[in-house]
Design a protein around this motif. Structure first.
Motif, mmCIF file in Angstrom:
data_model
loop_
_atom_site.group_PDB
_atom_site.id
_atom_site.type_symbol
_atom_site.label_atom_id
_atom_site.label_comp_id
_atom_site.label_asym_id
_atom_site.label_seq_id
_atom_site.Cartn_x
_atom_site.Cartn_y
_atom_site.Cartn_z
ATOM 1 N N SER A 2 1.079 -1.418 -0.240
ATOM 2 C CA SER A 2 -0.101 0.031 -0.113
ATOM 3 C C SER A 2 1.007 1.126 0.091
ATOM 4 C CB SER A 2 -1.131 0.082 1.330
ATOM 5 O OG SER A 2 -0.283 -0.042 2.432
ATOM 6 N N GLY A 3 0.273 2.320 -0.476
ATOM 7 C CA GLY A 3 0.957 3.532 -0.392
ATOM 8 C C GLY A 3 1.513 3.778 -1.920
ATOM 9 N N ILE A 4 2.049 5.141 -2.103
ATOM 10 C CA ILE A 4 2.433 5.511 -3.381
ATOM 11 C C ILE A 4 4.279 5.535 -3.109
ATOM 12 C CG2 ILE A 4 2.720 7.007 -5.179
ATOM 13 C CD1 ILE A 4 -0.076 7.849 -4.224
ATOM 14 N N ASP A 5 4.929 4.790 -3.778
ATOM 15 C CA ASP A 5 6.318 4.404 -3.747
ATOM 16 C C ASP A 5 7.068 5.322 -4.894
ATOM 17 O OD1 ASP A 5 5.897 2.879 -5.921
ATOM 18 O OD2 ASP A 5 6.643 1.148 -4.878
ATOM 19 N N ARG A 6 6.489 6.305 -5.379
ATOM 20 C CA ARG A 6 7.482 7.058 -6.274
ATOM 21 C C ARG A 6 7.195 8.634 -5.776
ATOM 22 N NH1 ARG A 6 2.884 5.359 -10.396
ATOM 23 N NH2 ARG A 6 1.900 7.300 -11.060
ATOM 24 N N LYS A 7 8.058 9.301 -6.506
ATOM 25 C CA LYS A 7 8.014 10.723 -6.228
ATOM 26 C C LYS A 7 6.995 11.495 -6.956
ATOM 27 C CE LYS A 7 10.695 15.158 -6.084
ATOM 28 N NZ LYS A 7 10.298 15.473 -4.905
ATOM 29 N N ILE A 8 6.004 12.000 -6.338
ATOM 30 C CA ILE A 8 4.996 12.705 -7.029
ATOM 31 C C ILE A 8 4.915 14.023 -6.748
ATOM 32 C CG2 ILE A 8 3.618 10.649 -7.442
ATOM 33 C CD1 ILE A 8 1.864 11.159 -5.138
ATOM 34 N N ILE A 9 4.296 15.140 -7.293
ATOM 35 C CA ILE A 9 4.036 16.498 -7.212
ATOM 36 C C ILE A 9 2.671 16.824 -7.296
ATOM 37 C CG2 ILE A 9 4.956 18.837 -7.661
ATOM 38 C CD1 ILE A 9 7.238 17.237 -9.293
ATOM 39 N N LEU A 10 2.180 17.627 -6.189
ATOM 40 C CA LEU A 10 1.006 18.005 -6.275
ATOM 41 C C LEU A 10 0.711 19.109 -7.461
ATOM 42 C CD1 LEU A 10 -1.911 18.415 -4.816
ATOM 43 C CD2 LEU A 10 -0.937 20.200 -3.362
ATOM 44 N N ASP A 11 -0.424 18.747 -8.090
ATOM 45 C CA ASP A 11 -0.624 19.603 -9.278
ATOM 46 C C ASP A 11 -1.878 20.544 -8.822
ATOM 47 O OD1 ASP A 11 -1.521 20.822 -11.455
ATOM 48 O OD2 ASP A 11 -1.736 19.180 -12.796
ATOM 49 N N ARG A 12 -1.356 21.780 -8.380
ATOM 50 C CA ARG A 12 -2.559 22.826 -7.694
ATOM 51 C C ARG A 12 -3.470 23.116 -8.797
ATOM 52 N NH1 ARG A 12 -1.908 24.204 -2.933
ATOM 53 N NH2 ARG A 12 -0.153 23.553 -1.751
ATOM 54 N N ARG A 13 -3.540 23.051 -9.952
ATOM 55 C CA ARG A 13 -4.466 23.435 -10.793
ATOM 56 C C ARG A 13 -5.622 23.020 -10.813
ATOM 57 N NH1 ARG A 13 -2.097 21.782 -16.498
ATOM 58 N NH2 ARG A 13 -1.806 19.885 -14.913
ATOM 59 N N HIS A 14 -5.881 21.614 -10.171
ATOM 60 C CA HIS A 14 -7.001 20.959 -10.029
ATOM 61 C C HIS A 14 -7.647 21.186 -8.585
ATOM 62 C CE1 HIS A 14 -6.811 18.935 -13.814
ATOM 63 N NE2 HIS A 14 -5.478 18.877 -13.562
ATOM 64 N N ILE A 15 -6.989 21.843 -7.779
ATOM 65 C CA ILE A 15 -7.456 21.982 -6.263
ATOM 66 C C ILE A 15 -8.764 22.674 -6.215
ATOM 67 C CG2 ILE A 15 -6.652 22.823 -3.965
ATOM 68 C CD1 ILE A 15 -5.317 20.269 -4.867
ATOM 69 N N ALA A 16 -8.766 23.908 -6.673
ATOM 70 C CA ALA A 16 -10.070 24.792 -6.575
ATOM 71 C C ALA A 16 -11.189 24.053 -6.932
ATOM 72 C CB ALA A 16 -9.688 26.112 -7.182
ATOM 73 N N LYS A 17 -11.433 23.250 -7.836
ATOM 74 C CA LYS A 17 -12.623 22.533 -8.304
ATOM 75 C C LYS A 17 -13.079 21.605 -7.281
ATOM 76 C CE LYS A 17 -10.707 19.374 -11.734
ATOM 77 N NZ LYS A 17 -10.803 19.057 -13.048
ATOM 78 N N HIS A 18 -12.160 21.130 -6.329
ATOM 79 C CA HIS A 18 -12.590 20.257 -5.272
ATOM 80 C C HIS A 18 -12.797 20.746 -3.649
ATOM 81 C CE1 HIS A 18 -12.344 17.101 -8.176
ATOM 82 N NE2 HIS A 18 -11.128 17.380 -8.568
ATOM 83 N N LEU A 19 -12.912 21.971 -3.973
ATOM 84 C CA LEU A 19 -13.209 22.805 -2.494
ATOM 85 C C LEU A 19 -14.400 23.469 -2.809
ATOM 86 C CD1 LEU A 19 -9.615 24.486 -2.186
ATOM 87 C CD2 LEU A 19 -10.585 22.446 -0.827
ATOM 88 N N PRO A 20 -15.149 23.733 -1.663
ATOM 89 C CA PRO A 20 -16.690 24.135 -1.547
ATOM 90 C C PRO A 20 -16.619 25.700 -2.002
ATOM 91 C CG PRO A 20 -15.967 23.781 0.343
ATOM 92 C CD PRO A 20 -14.882 23.313 -0.264
ATOM 93 N N ASN A 21 -17.414 26.362 -2.738
ATOM 94 C CA ASN A 21 -17.666 27.891 -3.066
ATOM 95 C C ASN A 21 -16.418 28.368 -3.586
ATOM 96 O OD1 ASN A 21 -20.371 27.774 -1.580
ATOM 97 N ND2 ASN A 21 -18.959 27.673 0.275
ATOM 98 N N THR A 22 -15.877 27.728 -4.411
ATOM 99 C CA THR A 22 -14.884 28.365 -5.246
ATOM 100 C C THR A 22 -15.428 28.496 -6.900
ATOM 101 O OG1 THR A 22 -13.830 26.287 -6.216
ATOM 102 C CG2 THR A 22 -12.964 27.326 -4.214
ATOM 103 N N ALA A 23 -14.851 29.306 -7.713
ATOM 104 C CA ALA A 23 -15.491 29.719 -9.005
ATOM 105 C C ALA A 23 -15.528 28.441 -9.790
ATOM 106 C CB ALA A 23 -14.458 30.786 -9.712
ATOM 107 N N GLN A 24 -14.362 27.386 -9.636
ATOM 108 C CA GLN A 24 -14.454 26.403 -10.452
ATOM 109 C C GLN A 24 -15.496 25.390 -9.852
ATOM 110 O OE1 GLN A 24 -11.874 28.189 -8.833
ATOM 111 N NE2 GLN A 24 -10.169 28.091 -10.290
ATOM 112 N N SER A 25 -15.760 25.143 -8.729
ATOM 113 C CA SER A 25 -16.630 24.125 -8.092
ATOM 114 C C SER A 25 -18.181 24.508 -8.771
ATOM 115 C CB SER A 25 -16.704 23.700 -6.891
ATOM 116 O OG SER A 25 -16.948 25.058 -5.886
ATOM 117 N N ASN A 26 -18.282 26.173 -8.483
ATOM 118 C CA ASN A 26 -19.523 26.623 -8.752
ATOM 119 C C ASN A 26 -19.767 26.596 -10.444
ATOM 120 O OD1 ASN A 26 -20.274 27.325 -6.063
ATOM 121 N ND2 ASN A 26 -19.102 29.265 -6.343
#
Length: 112
Positions: A2-26
């Motif tokens: 279990s778990g992810i055993d490689r180096k990965i980087i957070l892609d911030r471009r997709h974060i706003a659509k998965h947070l409440p009351n943002t322009a992207q989710s609305n």
């Protein structure tokens, strides 16, 4: 394993659509689509870390390698255009070909 055993980087471009009351989710709701949002950004980051450490690989679907984990408490909600809601307990991390990832609250693992 279990778990992810490689180096990965957070892609911030997709974060706003998965947070409440943002322009992207609305925008998803205005377009007649459901929005799967975390309770808040702190929950989003906590879920992502938990999946990186102990998530289960669920396969490769629609261009992303996917890992997921079920939580005992609601991590988010699915907002529907008609105003209905559904609590979400499953978190998924999607990793693209460039090893960039973003977390998503879901009802269940993605299917191919």
């Amino acid at each position: 394993m279990s778990g992810i055993d490689r180096k990965i980087i957070l892609d911030r471009r997709h974060i706003a659509k998965h947070l409440p009351n943002t322009a992207q989710s609305n925008r998803l709701l205005r377009r007649g689509r459901s929005a799967h949002v975390f309770n808040d950004e702190k929950t989003l980051l906590r879920v992502a870390q938990a999946i990186i450490v102990g998530g289960i690989h669920t396969g490769f679907a629609r261009g992303y390698d996917r890992y997921g984990l079920m939580f005992t408490e609601a991590i988010g909600v699915r907002l529907d255009p008609d105003g209905s809601t559904l609590l979400l307990f499953y978190g998924e991390v999607k990793i693209d070909a460039d090893n960039q990832y973003h977390p998503i609250p879901r009802t269940r693992p993605s299917e191919a």
